[in-house]
Design a protein around this motif. Structure first.
Motif, PDB file in Angstrom:
ATOM      1  N   UNK A 177       0.829  -1.208   0.000  1.00  0.00           N
ATOM      2  CA  UNK A 177       0.000   0.000   0.000  1.00  0.00           C
ATOM      3  C   UNK A 177       0.867   1.263   0.000  1.00  0.00           C
ATOM      4  N   UNK A 178       1.999   1.210   0.713  1.00  0.00           N
ATOM      5  CA  UNK A 178       2.929   2.343   0.698  1.00  0.00           C
ATOM      6  C   UNK A 178       3.437   2.603  -0.714  1.00  0.00           C
ATOM      7  N   UNK A 179       3.775   1.515  -1.418  1.00  0.00           N
ATOM      8  CA  UNK A 179       4.283   1.671  -2.784  1.00  0.00           C
ATOM      9  C   UNK A 179       3.228   2.290  -3.689  1.00  0.00           C
ATOM     10  N   UNK A 180       1.997   1.802  -3.577  1.00  0.00           N
ATOM     11  CA  UNK A 180       0.926   2.352  -4.408  1.00  0.00           C
ATOM     12  C   UNK A 180       0.600   3.788  -4.007  1.00  0.00           C
ATOM     13  N   UNK A 240       3.187   6.042  -5.443  1.00  0.00           N
ATOM     14  CA  UNK A 240       2.964   6.261  -6.876  1.00  0.00           C
ATOM     15  C   UNK A 240       1.833   7.256  -7.106  1.00  0.00           C
ATOM     16  N   UNK A 241       0.736   7.099  -6.371  1.00  0.00           N
ATOM     17  CA  UNK A 241      -0.400   8.007  -6.550  1.00  0.00           C
ATOM     18  C   UNK A 241      -0.045   9.432  -6.124  1.00  0.00           C
ATOM     19  N   UNK A 242       0.814   9.562  -5.111  1.00  0.00           N
ATOM     20  CA  UNK A 242       1.230  10.899  -4.685  1.00  0.00           C
ATOM     21  C   UNK A 242       2.044  11.606  -5.768  1.00  0.00           C
ATOM     22  N   UNK A 243       2.753  10.829  -6.587  1.00  0.00           N
ATOM     23  CA  UNK A 243       3.545  11.470  -7.642  1.00  0.00           C
ATOM     24  C   UNK A 243       2.665  12.192  -8.658  1.00  0.00           C
ATOM     25  N   UNK A 244       1.412  11.766  -8.786  1.00  0.00           N
ATOM     26  CA  UNK A 244       0.527  12.444  -9.733  1.00  0.00           C
ATOM     27  C   UNK A 244       0.156  13.847  -9.248  1.00  0.00           C
ATOM     28  N   UNK A 245       0.260  14.094  -7.939  1.00  0.00           N
ATOM     29  CA  UNK A 245      -0.028  15.422  -7.412  1.00  0.00           C
ATOM     30  C   UNK A 245       1.174  16.345  -7.565  1.00  0.00           C
ATOM     31  N   UNK A 246       2.355  15.810  -7.340  1.00  0.00           N
ATOM     32  CA  UNK A 246       3.565  16.635  -7.428  1.00  0.00           C
ATOM     33  C   UNK A 246       4.184  16.647  -8.824  1.00  0.00           C
TER      34      UNK A 246
END
Length: 259
Positions: free
Chosen positions: A145-148, A151-157
């Motif tokens: 879940x941390x890995x996913x 990854x999802x946080x990278x779409x914000x930054x």
């Protein structure tokens, strides 16, 4: 085929960039990228996640490539993000296999290799046992879940199409390799030190009383001692690796963000 001209090129490129970034993680990260999961399942999972992520990026307008080369560069940049996150975790966890190899080498169990159909190669028993235990702890602590989430946080930054070539990514991976190596040595240290001390004591006893010929029993004693010490120290060893998962993901994300 009358519907093809009505496709919004910008949105189609946006979807493919998101799909590429997610696919990179699913190809390399533990659990997601394991060969045990069929390729068709991973492809469907990547497509489903992309469909869920696209609405959050609907207002993003990625740069429109004017030729195939520019589009390949965009896709390659997105692929690097997913691959880097997955490889960062995989590299870190590979250190536990090094610990198992060291223990097998010192204890003499390296001769009892088995064929691993998942990896397609021979692997030592303790090395595989320790690695699978670490992966189990990785799942228990929510590493997947941390890995996913990373990854999802990278779409914000880093919105799709805005990823620059990370200049320090290689240095980050080297740092993770060195950390993995150091953690592997630390994980194997209790068992290896105990085995070396036991061999030293056994050698001194045999030197003093050669008629006992204790070296005949040396292999069995080494295996028994290795399993005993490993049973005591295994929990601490795998938790050390589990505690480094989140910092490793953060390090890779910061590197990509500052690329």
């Amino acid at each position: 085929m009358d519907w093809l001209p009505h496709i919004d090129t910008s949105k189609f490129i946006l979807f493919t960039l998101i799909l590429t970034r997610i696919s990179g993680l699913l190809m390399t990260a533990p659990i997601y990228g394991t060969p045990d999961i069929p390729l068709q399942v991973r492809a469907l999972f990547a497509f489903a996640l992309s469909v869920l992520v696209v609405p959050t990026q609907w207002g993003t307008s990625p740069p429109l490539p004017t030729n195939l080369a520019e589009y390949v560069v965009l896709v390659g940049s997105e692929l690097v993000v997913g691959l880097a996150l997955g490889l960062g975790i995989t590299v870190l966890l590979s250190g536990i296999e090094l610990a198992g190899r060291l223990i097998d080498q010192v204890s003499g169990m390296l001769i009892a290799e088995i064929f691993d159909p998942v990896q397609g190669d021979n692997s030592s028993i303790l090395s595989r046992l320790i690695f699978l235990t670490t992966v189990a702890i990785y799942v228990v602590v929510g590493g997947h879940r941390m890995a996913m989430a990373g990854l999802l946080d990278t779409f914000q930054t880093m919105p799709p199409g805005s990823v620059a070539a990370p200049s320090h990514l290689a240095d980050t991976l080297v740092t993770l390799v060195s950390q993995s190596f150091a953690l592997g040595i630390r994980a194997a240290a209790p068992v290896v030190a105990s085995l070396l001390l036991a061999n030293l004591i056994l050698g001194l006893i045999t030197r003093a009383l050669p008629q006992l010929n204790l070296f005949v029993l040396g292999f069995g004693l080494n295996v028994f001692l290795a399993l005993g010490i490993l049973g005591v120290s295994l929990g601490a060893a795998v938790w050390v690796f589990a505690d480094r998962i989140e910092p490793a993901i953060g390090l890779v994300v910061e590197t990509l963000r500052g690329g």
